[in-house]
Design a protein around this motif. Structure first.
Motif, PDB file in Angstrom:
ATOM      1  N   ARG A 138       0.843  -1.207   0.000  1.00  9.89           N
ATOM      2  CA  ARG A 138       0.000   0.000   0.000  1.00  9.89           C
ATOM      3  C   ARG A 138       0.876   1.254   0.000  1.00  9.89           C
ATOM      4  N   LEU A 139       1.874   1.279   0.853  1.00  5.13           N
ATOM      5  CA  LEU A 139       2.739   2.450   0.948  1.00  5.13           C
ATOM      6  C   LEU A 139       3.536   2.641  -0.343  1.00  5.13           C
ATOM      7  N   LEU A 140       4.027   1.549  -0.919  1.00  2.00           N
ATOM      8  CA  LEU A 140       4.777   1.650  -2.173  1.00  2.00           C
ATOM      9  C   LEU A 140       3.896   2.177  -3.303  1.00  2.00           C
ATOM     10  N   ASP A 141       2.602   1.832  -3.251  1.00  2.00           N
ATOM     11  CA  ASP A 141       1.660   2.282  -4.282  1.00  2.00           C
ATOM     12  C   ASP A 141       1.077   3.663  -3.982  1.00  2.00           C
ATOM     13  N   GLY A 142       1.509   4.274  -2.879  1.00  2.00           N
ATOM     14  CA  GLY A 142       1.017   5.602  -2.528  1.00  2.00           C
ATOM     15  C   GLY A 142      -0.362   5.606  -1.913  1.00  2.00           C
ATOM     16  N   GLU A 143      -0.840   4.460  -1.431  1.00  2.00           N
ATOM     17  CA  GLU A 143      -2.145   4.396  -0.794  1.00  2.00           C
ATOM     18  C   GLU A 143      -2.014   4.758   0.691  1.00  2.00           C
ATOM     19  N   ILE A 208      25.360  -2.753   4.736  1.00  2.00           N
ATOM     20  CA  ILE A 208      24.502  -3.101   3.605  1.00  2.00           C
ATOM     21  C   ILE A 208      23.456  -2.016   3.415  1.00  2.00           C
ATOM     22  N   VAL A 209      23.195  -1.691   2.163  1.00  2.00           N
ATOM     23  CA  VAL A 209      22.120  -0.770   1.796  1.00  2.00           C
ATOM     24  C   VAL A 209      21.178  -1.502   0.853  1.00  2.00           C
ATOM     25  N   VAL A 210      19.887  -1.458   1.148  1.00  2.00           N
ATOM     26  CA  VAL A 210      18.881  -1.995   0.225  1.00  2.00           C
ATOM     27  C   VAL A 210      17.742  -0.985   0.112  1.00  2.00           C
ATOM     28  N   GLY A 211      16.970  -1.110  -0.931  1.00  2.00           N
ATOM     29  CA  GLY A 211      15.762  -0.309  -1.081  1.00  2.00           C
ATOM     30  C   GLY A 211      14.622  -0.911  -0.285  1.00  2.00           C
ATOM     31  N   ARG A 212      13.593  -0.128  -0.034  1.00  5.41           N
ATOM     32  CA  ARG A 212      12.505  -0.637   0.797  1.00  5.41           C
ATOM     33  C   ARG A 212      11.688  -1.714   0.078  1.00  5.41           C
ATOM     34  N   ARG A 213      11.883  -1.874  -1.236  1.00  7.59           N
ATOM     35  CA  ARG A 213      11.221  -2.972  -1.938  1.00  7.59           C
ATOM     36  C   ARG A 213      11.860  -4.324  -1.644  1.00  7.59           C
ATOM     37  N   TRP A 214      12.994  -4.339  -0.931  1.00  7.33           N
ATOM     38  CA  TRP A 214      13.602  -5.626  -0.561  1.00  7.33           C
ATOM     39  C   TRP A 214      12.601  -6.476   0.214  1.00  7.33           C
ATOM     40  N   LEU A 215      11.815  -5.862   1.072  1.00  9.11           N
ATOM     41  CA  LEU A 215      10.870  -6.629   1.891  1.00  9.11           C
ATOM     42  C   LEU A 215       9.842  -7.337   1.014  1.00  9.11           C
ATOM     43  N   THR A 216       9.275  -6.633   0.053  1.00  5.75           N
ATOM     44  CA  THR A 216       8.212  -7.216  -0.765  1.00  5.75           C
ATOM     45  C   THR A 216       8.762  -8.074  -1.901  1.00  5.75           C
ATOM     46  N   ASP A 217       9.787  -7.579  -2.604  1.00  8.50           N
ATOM     47  CA  ASP A 217      10.244  -8.251  -3.818  1.00  8.50           C
ATOM     48  C   ASP A 217      11.205  -9.401  -3.550  1.00  8.50           C
ATOM     49  N   VAL A 218      11.950  -9.310  -2.451  1.00 13.03           N
ATOM     50  CA  VAL A 218      12.957 -10.336  -2.154  1.00 13.03           C
ATOM     51  C   VAL A 218      12.482 -11.228  -1.002  1.00 13.03           C
ATOM     52  N   TRP A 219      12.406 -10.661   0.194  1.00 18.56           N
ATOM     53  CA  TRP A 219      12.002 -11.472   1.353  1.00 18.56           C
ATOM     54  C   TRP A 219      10.597 -12.025   1.180  1.00 18.56           C
TER      55      TRP A 219
END
Length: 270
Positions: A138-143, A208-219
């Motif tokens: 939701r947050l990534l989609d701006g909701e 380590i640096v990751v983007g916040r999409r690591w949670l949804t797209d990777v983990w």
């Protein structure tokens, strides 16, 4: 092992409903009441004076939790909410009902806190993981998400799961006690993944640096550790994978990290 989501995993939650045991299921990225094929009709009957089936009340609780995000306080700091914690929350909820005393989720107003704590108690284990991922999307989609602390709690939860994946990826790499390697983590917006440091006994250190999409797209896709390697991001086809190169320094061998862009091997995800 790192706590990771299983890509495509299905979940079933039994719900006592109308004298039977019904099921809520998570399947293909959606939650649905398996035993109520005509949800709109059931809701219409409730509006006309009937009672809302418990299955649909649970579905509403799920949807409210995803819109609210307040439950993330319980999810962010542990891989899984313990049985002891769930028992305590259930007792605390009863005290709220009988005494009006709020002992949990104090960053959320009392009525919402009670609903979010009830959600944690009634949707255990992997359900919380899926709900957290739904909030993140939701947050990534701006909701909108009602709890203003949700982004910070998601970052904290991401850092915990990234740390677990890092430790799991070091198994058998001569890193000593991997959990003791000093590790700095940063989760940013629209950043390129990066890793620097060295595995060198007591001199080990890693950032380590990751983007916040690591949670949804990777983990969230079960790809945090693939083929024994830590994955820092993916586009679904290729992944940024951490590889450790041995290097001789004096009389010892140390390992330094590099990032390799490699085809994603779903069969080797752990």
């Amino acid at each position: 092992m790192a706590c990771v989501m299983a890509a495509g995993a299905e979940l079933t939650l039994p719900v006592p409903c109308e004298g039977r045991t019904h099921r809520l299921s998570w399947r293909d990225g959606r939650i649905s009441p398996d035993d109520h094929p005509d949800v709109d009709s059931d809701r219409a009957l409730a509006v006309l004076g009937g009672s809302l089936p418990p299955c649909l009340a649970q579905l509403d609780l799920w949807n409210e939790a995803v819109r609210d995000g307040g439950f993330l306080e319980e999810w962010a700091h542990e891989d899984e909410v313990s049985r002891t914690r769930l028992m305590w929350l259930a007792t605390a909820l009863e005290r709220t009902r009988t005494e009006g005393f709020q002992e949990y989720l104090r960053h959320v107003p009392p009525a919402r806190a009670a609903r979010m704590a009830r959600f944690v108690v009634e949707f255990p284990g992997r359900w919380l993981d899926h709900a957290a991922l739904a909030v993140a999307r939701r947050l990534l989609d701006g909701e909108p998400v009602e709890c203003p602390h949700a982004p910070d709690m998601l970052r904290a939860g991401t850092a915990l799961r990234l740390r677990r994946a890092f430790v799991a990826s070091l198994a058998g790499r001569g890193a000593g006690v991997a959990a003791l390697v000093p590790l700095r983590l940063a989760i940013g917006d629209d950043v390129d993944p990066a890793i620097v440091g060295v595995l060198d006994g007591r001199q080990s250190r890693v950032a380590i640096v990751v983007g916040r999409r690591w949670l949804t797209d990777v983990w969230g896709a079960g790809l945090a550790v693939t083929g024994g390697d830590l994955v820092l991001d993916t586009d679904g086809t290729r992944a940024s994978v951490v590889r450790w190169a041995p290097e001789r320094r004096g009389d010892r061998i140390v390992r330094t990290p590099t990032i390799e862009r490699a085809p994603l091997d779903l069969e080797r995800a752990s």
